[in-house]
Design a protein around this motif. Structure first.
Motif, short mmCIF file in Angstrom:
data_model
loop_
_atom_site.label_atom_id
_atom_site.label_comp_id
_atom_site.label_asym_id
_atom_site.label_seq_id
_atom_site.Cartn_x
_atom_site.Cartn_y
_atom_site.Cartn_z
N ALA A 44 114.86 -60.37 3.20
CA ALA A 44 115.92 -60.35 2.19
C ALA A 44 116.56 -61.73 2.11
CB ALA A 44 116.98 -59.32 2.55
N SER A 45 117.03 -62.08 0.94
CA SER A 45 117.84 -63.29 0.82
C SER A 45 119.29 -62.88 1.07
CB SER A 45 117.64 -63.93 -0.55
OG SER A 45 118.07 -63.05 -1.57
N HIS A 46 120.20 -63.17 0.17
CA HIS A 46 121.60 -62.77 0.36
C HIS A 46 121.83 -61.35 -0.15
CE1 HIS A 46 121.15 -63.49 -3.76
NE2 HIS A 46 122.43 -63.38 -4.05
N GLU A 47 120.78 -60.74 -0.73
CA GLU A 47 120.89 -59.38 -1.25
C GLU A 47 119.52 -58.73 -1.16
OE1 GLU A 47 122.18 -59.62 -5.32
OE2 GLU A 47 120.52 -60.91 -5.91
N PHE A 48 119.51 -57.40 -1.34
CA PHE A 48 118.24 -56.69 -1.21
C PHE A 48 118.33 -55.41 -2.02
CE2 PHE A 48 121.08 -55.25 2.07
CZ PHE A 48 120.92 -53.88 2.07
N ILE A 49 117.15 -54.82 -2.26
CA ILE A 49 117.08 -53.60 -3.07
C ILE A 49 116.58 -52.45 -2.22
CG2 ILE A 49 115.99 -52.51 -5.06
CD1 ILE A 49 115.58 -55.29 -6.21
N ILE A 50 117.26 -51.31 -2.32
CA ILE A 50 116.65 -50.09 -1.82
C ILE A 50 116.37 -49.20 -3.02
CG2 ILE A 50 117.69 -50.19 0.47
CD1 ILE A 50 119.67 -48.08 -0.43
N THR A 51 115.30 -48.44 -2.92
CA THR A 51 114.94 -47.55 -4.02
C THR A 51 115.07 -46.10 -3.56
OG1 THR A 51 113.16 -46.79 -5.46
CG2 THR A 51 112.49 -47.88 -3.41
#
Lengths: 457, 495, 129
Positions: free
Chosen positions: B386-393
């Protein structure tokens, strides 16, 4: 410092949870050749005490001066409550109200704002703000092209008596989409747009006519005749107005037989400090029939699952995050906090306070112009009626006079020479309700001195 | 008539209005009719506007109570992806609002604004340093206007070279909606390129898309997927070889502050969202500021005005000094008050503080991702850092439990946590885009992770309690279909 | 499964077309399309007399979360837009192939390749996978 709260133990526990040895390891995906080791050119940190000292010194260099400049930004009294409330963290540090249930404060405030602006301009709907008055004119021009289905020309007539910075911004922002802005001259004696200037467009396809009331010279245009001329030729009318003036002047919704179609302007006079030019906010109101062509956010009242009233952003399908390349505008962030301040300001003013403010500003400007034109070699440039701003002509060049005034702590107005060389030595002056009789006398006496010195030099 | 008042709601300001009341201490004395007798009657207003007639205390109470209906950074964890909701230091507000700064007219003499101009000049210099660019203009008033300026400069650059064929801007499918909207505003044709299964731009598709019509590409890096674009050097080479320019959308600059600079990655133009990376307040929707930085070849096209130093004086450069400028984007010189706040923030962080921003923003995101994965959530890109943010699905939960990303977002509000960004980027189904920022403590992240785990358990046991959330907010879920169909955009007095 | 009446022609962009006895055509959006858009809140239909080219955007449908252009499935002149939709956009959700028609057109040239119901049905099944 970076306002980072982590202890060493926190960092160790977090790295262990992630399963890496160091923070540095988290950047492994960035190609090594691109990495920098330090930010050259950024100074060492200051703590808050050092920072306070630096900024206070900078502010003191700018000083406080007696200001008689208007030209689109006006010094009005701002109640202390306005910014005490607007800078509350719950307004100041909230995001755009996308999660409506957690943003009812901002949303309800915007609904109240929309109500106030629609009423002030006598239009049906308002958006939740644009960046400033000049960019709002650009957006209004683009909107007129979308809304006027009877016109294909994308030609917008803009009087030269519209603020020159507004005209330039409109060209810079809207010109890339094929809009043609054509300038209309003003009459030498009144500084206003004569209907005769429109004659050559009698049989042409015109998308919209822009009318500024008051115009950049403070002059009052014949808004009824201009509006009716445009509508008779199926052109839309884009009004550019000063919101404080609308306490006294006929609102655009009542111009001519049918009223203006799109109204924009600079919201700064409604409780926003001058602040070297921003942040201010642009407002926009229109008729209900054009609401889907309006750019920017709009709040609506609806009901929740229990049938209780609540507020939410609506008509979002016009906007960039949904329509992408086909959106009405690319605007996303607007000037929300400025609108918060303006809504509080308008609540404290009410109709009566706003009317008194407009009348007092107008009266002070008349007193100022009377005082200045009592001096030899100083005259009114134009003869027509004005609102709270006027142009005076000098018989010597303006620039050195303004500089001499500035040395006496007086900011004497805006030199029109750069944008209107045909006017000769012309100076745009403004006094608002913040100026006293003594302030006006001080300006007159200083001007008399400066003129004497300039003539003898 | 109901005696009980619903304390979760606040009446409209107009409900307090009583004719004859008002905050009279704030008004100037009446001027009398003679003062406005010169205004022609035909140009005057007949009916007063519909503004409330309320006392100062009523006004203060009303707006204080409204403020209390909001979530904000000062009151709640606000992990809104792509928005960088970090702490807004109080000093930035207080020292940008010193009376001399507030009172200064935009057209006041430069000699009586050397203090503010010096701040703005130094801000330009610092932005050059952090972006790796050669020149900066501060005037764009928000990210979208910065984008507009950047893309308009690309257009001006090609035209100045007589290169009139180029009319296409390439945008990855993951781009912010503002990117294609901006390209359209600049008169370009938008061409979308896909990203591959690991979230990087599909380089083969890009190579096939570029050509003599390519004006440039608009890229966010790290991307809106919260991933660093690993083949950025190849992307830059492909676009440059085709004669196009690279535009950097600074929405996610916070992730890489002090680590890598857009200029070093090959970008020719950048805009920076000061209201994200440099912590100026979001204000419930603005104002922001979107300064643009450029490589030397684009410097002549910068929007005016620009601050310059000549000898020991600071001054504004205008159209006269930069005749090839794309022009003016505002009446005066942009959102100066916002620029001052960013300047103060940058001076307080200094060189070392700025490097910490990228470090701790990345640490917090990866830690929260690790905790949520362990709690049973699915990362959209499990093999990526992850960078400074991330995705969960929540695709799995939506299918198995009938609980959507929006439901989880609304239920988070009941836990006192502001929802992450939902349903963006459009590419990932049922997604939550989560950006904790560096100013949040481990404890705040832990609380959020526990809330998410509880919601997941609840979704399995009592899904209707999640799908009907929120339950503790001032209002329950709002009928936005009704809002759009039965438009109620202004209050109207009872007839 | 969305409805795909067998007597209509379709486009890849989810419009349908019905040939009327007088040779003019009626066009609208498919059940699959209305379902994907969700509750419609606004519909803009073309004005009578307007000439449209096949593939040109000629109507707009808007839900809370999306706004889409509707593309003309044939070239022709608009005889009428459906006047009932302005006040009742939800008709497109409840009766997309009947009362929810968007416009009637007088066809200028024979339409280019349109899909049969079977072909369109296969297309939408692939999309939902």
């Amino acid at each position: 410092m970076a306002f980072v709260p982590h202890t060493r133990a926190d960092v160790a526990a977090m790295l262990e949870s992630i399963g890496v040895e160091s923070i540095e390891a988290l950047f492994e995906e960035i190609p090594a050749a691109l990495r920098i080791s330090a930010l050259e050119g950024v100074p060492e940190a200051l703590n808050e005490m050092q920072l306070a000292r630096l900024m206070s010194a900078r502010a003191q260099r700018d000083g406080r001066h007696l200001c008689f400049i208007g030209a689109g930004a006006y010094e009005h009294h701002i109640p202390a409550a306005v910014w005490a409330l607007a800078t509350r963290g719950e307004f100041y540090s909230a995001y755009t109200p996308y999660q409506a249930e957690a943003s009812q404060g901002t949303l309800q405030l915007l609904y109240e704002y929309q109500t106030m602006m629609a009423s002030l301009t006598a239009m049906e709907v308002s958006n939740a703000s644009l960046y400033d008055g000049a960019s709002a004119l650009a957006e209004a021009s683009l909107m007129a092209v979308r809304a006027n289905r009877r016109s294909r020309s994308k030609r917008i007539l803009v009087p030269c008596s519209v603020h020159p910075h507004y005209r330039r911004a409109a060209v810079a922002i809207a010109g890339n989409q094929g809009l043609a802005f054509e300038e209309l001259p003003f009459a030498d004696d009144t500084g206003c747009t004569p209907v005769a200037a429109l004659q050559r467009y009698e049989r042409e396809d015109i998308t919209a006519l822009v009318i500024a009331q008051p115009n950049v010279f403070g002059g009052l245009e014949d808004v009824d005749t201009l509006t009716d001329w445009a509508h008779a030729r199926h052109a839309l009318v884009v009004a550019v107005v000063n919101p404080v003036s609308l306490a006294l002047l006929k609102p655009p919704g009542h111009w001519g037989a049918k009223g203006a179609d799109i109204v924009v302007g600079e919201g700064q006079p409604l409780g926003i400090p001058l602040s070297s030019g921003g942040p201010y906010f642009g407002f926009m109101t229109t008729r209900l029939e054009h609401v889907r062509q309006m750019p920017g956010r709009i709040v609506g009242r609806t009901v929740d699952a229990d049938g209780r009233a609540g507020f939410t952003l609506t008509l979002q399908a016009r906007e960039q995050h949904i329509r992408r390349g086909k959106a009405t505008s690319n605007i996303c962030t607007n000037q929300g906090l400025m609108v918060t301040a303006a809504t509080i300001h308008l609540s404290l003013m009410g109709a009566e306070g706003l009317r008194r403010t407009a009348a007092a500003a107008h009266a002070r400007t008349r007193e100022l112009v009377a005082a200045l034109t009592s001096l030899p070699g100083v005259r009114r440039q134009f003869s027509g009626p004005v609102f709270h701003e006027d142009v005076i002509g000098l018989d010597v060049p303006v620039a050195p006079v303004l500089q001499a005034l500035a040395e006496r702590g007086i900011q004497g107005g805006w030199d029109l020479h750069r944008h209107y060389p045909q006017l000769g030595s012309a100076l745009l002056v403004c006094a608002t309700e913040t100026k006293t009789a003594a302030d006006i006398t001080r300006y007159r006496d200083a001007l008399a001195d400066c003129l004497r010195a300039t003539r003898t030099a | 008539m109901s005696i009980e008042r619903d304390n979760r709601l606040e009446p409209l300001i107009f409900d307090y209005s009583v004719p004859g009341r008002g905050a009279e201490d704030q008004w100037p004395a009446p001027s009398g009719d003679a003062a406005v007798a010169d205004l022609p009657a035909a140009l005057c207003r007949e009916q007063p506007p519909l503004l409330p007639a309320v006392s100062e205390l009523e006004t203060v109470r009303h707006f204080t109570r409204l403020s209390q209906l909001n979530f904000a950074i000062d009151t709640n964890f606000y992990p809104l992806g792509s928005c960088t909701m970090k702490y807004n230091p109080k000093a930035c507000n207080q020292y940008a609002m010193l009376p001399e700064f507030l009172a200064r007219h935009p057209l006041a003499p430069e000699a009586q604004g050397q203090g503010v101009l010096e701040c703005l000049f130094e801000l330009q210099e610092m932005l050059k340093a952090v972006t790796g660019m050669q020149a900066v203009s501060l005037t764009p008033m928000a990210g979208a206007q910065g984008e507009f300026a950047g893309v308009a400069m690309i257009r001006a650059y090609h035209r100045a070279r007589g290169d009139l064929e180029r009319n296409e801007i390439i945008v990855p499918e993951t781009a912010h909606g503002t990117n294609p909207a901006t390209a359209t505003m600049c008169g370009w044709v938008v061409r979308e390129v896909p990203v591959d299964a690991e979230g990087d731009v599909d380089v083969a598709a890009l190579a096939a898309a570029v050509g003599p019509k390519t004006a440039g590409i608009m890229l966010t890096n790290p991307s809106t997927l919260g991933l660093f674009e690993r083949r950025i050097e190849a992307v830059a080479r492909i676009v440059h070889d085709a004669g196009g320019l690279l535009y950097y959308d600074g929405a996610n600059l916070n992730a890489i502050l002090g680590k890598v600079r857009p200029g070093d990655m090959g970008f020719d133009v950048v805009h920076v969202n000061l209201h994200k990376t440099f912590s100026t307040p979001h204000g419930g929707g603005g104002p922001g500021a979107g300064p643009v930085g450029v490589a030397a070849r684009l410097a002549p096209f910068l929007p005016v005005p620009v601050v310059a130093r000549r000898d020991d004086r600071y001054c504004w450069l205008t159209e006269d000094d930069l005749p090839q400028s794309i022009g003016r984007l505002s009446a005066f010189c942009g959102n100066v008050g916002v620029l001052l706040r960013a300047y103060i923030y940058m001076r307080m962080l200094g060189r070392d503080g700025m490097a910490k921003v990228g470090d701790y923003a990345t640490l917090n995101a990866n830690y929260l991702l690790a905790r949520l994965t362990r709690a049973g959530f699915d990362a959209a890109y499990p093999r990526r850092r992850a960078s400074h943010e991330f995705i969960i699905t929540l695709k799995r939960q939506a299918r198995d439990l009938g609980v959507s990303a929006m439901d989880v977002a609304k239920r988070l509000l009941d836990h006192g946590q502001h929802a992450p960004t939902t349903y963006f980027p459009l590419l990932v189904p049922e997604c939550l885009l989560i950006e904790p920022t560096e100013t949040e403590s481990k404890a705040a992240l832990d609380t959020f992770a526990v809330a998410m785990a509880q919601i997941l358990a609840e979704a399995a046991q009592e899904p209707e309690h999640v799908t009907s959330a929120p339950h503790t907010m001032p209002v329950r879920r709002l009928d936005d279909v009704r809002a759009a169909k039965q438009l109620d955009l202004t209050w109207k007095p009872a007839p | 499964m969305s409805k795909v009446p067998s007597d209509l022609k379709y486009t890849r962009t989810h419009e349908w077309l019905r040939t009327l006895p007088d040779g003019s055509v009626e066009v609208g959006i498919t059940d699959h399309a209305q379902h994907a858009l969700g509750d419609l809140v606004f519909v803009e239909v073309p004005e009578a007399g307007r000439t449209v080219a096949q593939g040109e955007p000629f109507a707009v449908v808007e839900s809370v979360k999306a706004a889409s252009d509707v593309y003309a499935p044939v070239s022709g002149e608009v005889i009428a837009g459906n006047p009932a939709l302005a006040g009742a956009p939800e008709t497109l959700n409840t009766d997309p192939y009947g009362a929810g028609w968007l416009a009637r057109l007088r066809v200028h040239t024979a339409p280019g390749a349109l899909l049969s119901a079977a072909e369109y049905g296969r297309l939408t099944t692939e999309e939902t996978d």
